[in-house]
Write a protein that holds these residues in place. Structure first.
Motif, PDB file in Angstrom:
ATOM      1  N   CYS A 186      38.110   2.400  -1.624  1.00 41.14           N
ATOM      2  CA  CYS A 186      38.344   1.227  -2.486  1.00 41.14           C
ATOM      3  C   CYS A 186      37.630  -0.027  -2.001  1.00 41.14           C
ATOM      4  O   CYS A 186      37.617  -1.033  -2.711  1.00 41.14           O
ATOM      5  N   GLY A 187      37.050   0.008  -0.808  1.00 34.92           N
ATOM      6  CA  GLY A 187      36.262  -1.127  -0.335  1.00 34.92           C
ATOM      7  C   GLY A 187      37.051  -2.262   0.291  1.00 34.92           C
ATOM      8  O   GLY A 187      36.467  -3.274   0.681  1.00 34.92           O
ATOM      9  N   THR A 188      38.366  -2.107   0.399  1.00 35.96           N
ATOM     10  CA  THR A 188      39.163  -3.184   1.005  1.00 35.96           C
ATOM     11  C   THR A 188      38.715  -3.433   2.443  1.00 35.96           C
ATOM     12  O   THR A 188      38.697  -2.493   3.250  1.00 35.96           O
ATOM     13  N   PRO A 189      38.363  -4.678   2.797  1.00 38.17           N
ATOM     14  CA  PRO A 189      38.030  -4.986   4.194  1.00 38.17           C
ATOM     15  C   PRO A 189      39.308  -4.932   5.048  1.00 38.17           C
ATOM     16  O   PRO A 189      40.331  -5.487   4.643  1.00 38.17           O
ATOM     17  N   ILE A 190      39.251  -4.268   6.187  1.00 40.35           N
ATOM     18  CA  ILE A 190      40.443  -4.110   7.032  1.00 40.35           C
ATOM     19  C   ILE A 190      40.377  -4.986   8.282  1.00 40.35           C
ATOM     20  O   ILE A 190      41.341  -5.669   8.607  1.00 40.35           O
ATOM     21  N   TYR A 191      39.256  -4.962   8.995  1.00 35.83           N
ATOM     22  CA  TYR A 191      39.151  -5.813  10.184  1.00 35.83           C
ATOM     23  C   TYR A 191      37.690  -5.992  10.578  1.00 35.83           C
ATOM     24  O   TYR A 191      36.800  -5.279  10.102  1.00 35.83           O
ATOM     25  N   THR A 250      30.682 -14.122   1.699  1.00 35.45           N
ATOM     26  CA  THR A 250      30.025 -12.967   1.091  1.00 35.45           C
ATOM     27  C   THR A 250      30.806 -11.682   1.348  1.00 35.45           C
ATOM     28  O   THR A 250      31.069 -10.901   0.424  1.00 35.45           O
ATOM     29  N   LEU A 251      31.191 -11.456   2.603  1.00 36.22           N
ATOM     30  CA  LEU A 251      31.834 -10.187   2.967  1.00 36.22           C
ATOM     31  C   LEU A 251      33.238 -10.045   2.371  1.00 36.22           C
ATOM     32  O   LEU A 251      33.711  -8.926   2.172  1.00 36.22           O
ATOM     33  N   SER A 252      33.893 -11.162   2.092  1.00 35.29           N
ATOM     34  CA  SER A 252      35.216 -11.085   1.470  1.00 35.29           C
ATOM     35  C   SER A 252      35.100 -11.142  -0.051  1.00 35.29           C
ATOM     36  O   SER A 252      36.069 -10.854  -0.758  1.00 35.29           O
ATOM     37  N   GLY A 253      33.932 -11.545  -0.551  1.00 35.40           N
ATOM     38  CA  GLY A 253      33.782 -11.717  -1.996  1.00 35.40           C
ATOM     39  C   GLY A 253      34.617 -12.868  -2.516  1.00 35.40           C
ATOM     40  O   GLY A 253      34.960 -12.904  -3.697  1.00 35.40           O
ATOM     41  N   SER A 254      34.945 -13.809  -1.636  1.00 33.56           N
ATOM     42  CA  SER A 254      35.829 -14.897  -2.031  1.00 33.56           C
ATOM     43  C   SER A 254      35.358 -16.214  -1.425  1.00 33.56           C
ATOM     44  O   SER A 254      34.265 -16.290  -0.857  1.00 33.56           O
ATOM     45  N   ALA A 255      36.146 -17.264  -1.556  1.00 36.03           N
ATOM     46  CA  ALA A 255      35.716 -18.577  -1.076  1.00 36.03           C
ATOM     47  C   ALA A 255      35.843 -18.696   0.438  1.00 36.03           C
ATOM     48  O   ALA A 255      35.137 -19.466   1.073  1.00 36.03           O
ATOM     49  N   PHE A 256      36.775 -17.960   1.007  1.00 38.12           N
ATOM     50  CA  PHE A 256      36.979 -17.967   2.459  1.00 38.12           C
ATOM     51  C   PHE A 256      37.728 -16.698   2.826  1.00 38.12           C
ATOM     52  O   PHE A 256      38.215 -15.981   1.957  1.00 38.12           O
TER      53      PHE A 256
END
Ligand SMILES: [Zn+2]
Ligand SMILES: [Zn+2]
Length: 134
Positions: A78-83, A33-39
């Motif tokens: 931009c919402g990019t997750p950093i850490y 969920t937090l990455s918006g991706s499969a993993f």
């Protein structure tokens, strides 16, 4: 290994020292969920070596099923997750989001965690039709 990274819009820039052998993939449902991706793929910093070179991060504290809290920091523009890291002060280990590391082509994950919740197609990704560009 000395690395640096940035978010998509460039508002956030950072540097850190990492252990490339610590790179891993996490298939937990929070990471999906937090990455918006499969993993999510991450690499861990050596304690206390993360330096924010530019910008100000926004933080969301998630509470895991176990009750453990983790700070999730991302670019407010931009919402990019950093850490993610442990809440509170003191020298920390940061789980850098591998896609933001400039040297990511040199870093290969060596472990997959929470594989029990991995999406069924992930292990068969080589079977999915692929084209070199969009
Ligand atoms: Zn940004
Ligand atoms: Zn996870």
């Amino acid at each position: 290994m000395r690395i640096d990274g940035r978010c998509h819009c460039g508002a956030i820039a950072y540097e850190a020292e990492i252990d490339p052998a610590s790179a891993k993939i996490c298939h937990c449902t929070d990471c999906q969920t937090l990455s918006g991706s499969a993993f999510r793929s991450v690499v861990f910093t050596r304690e206390g070596t993360f330096t924010l070179r530019q910008g100000r991060l926004t933080t969301y504290v998630k509470t895991a099923e176990s009750g453990r809290k983790r700070e999730q920091s991302f670019c407010p523009v931009c919402g990019t997750p950093i850490y993610s890291t442990a809440p509170g002060d003191g020298p920390k280990v940061h789980a850098l989001r591998l896609g933001t590391v400039r040297q990511r082509d040199e870093i290969t994950p060596r472990l997959q965690t929470w594989h029990r919740s991995a999406q069924g197609w992930v292990g068969k990704i080589g079977d999915i039709a692929a084209v070199e560009r969009e």
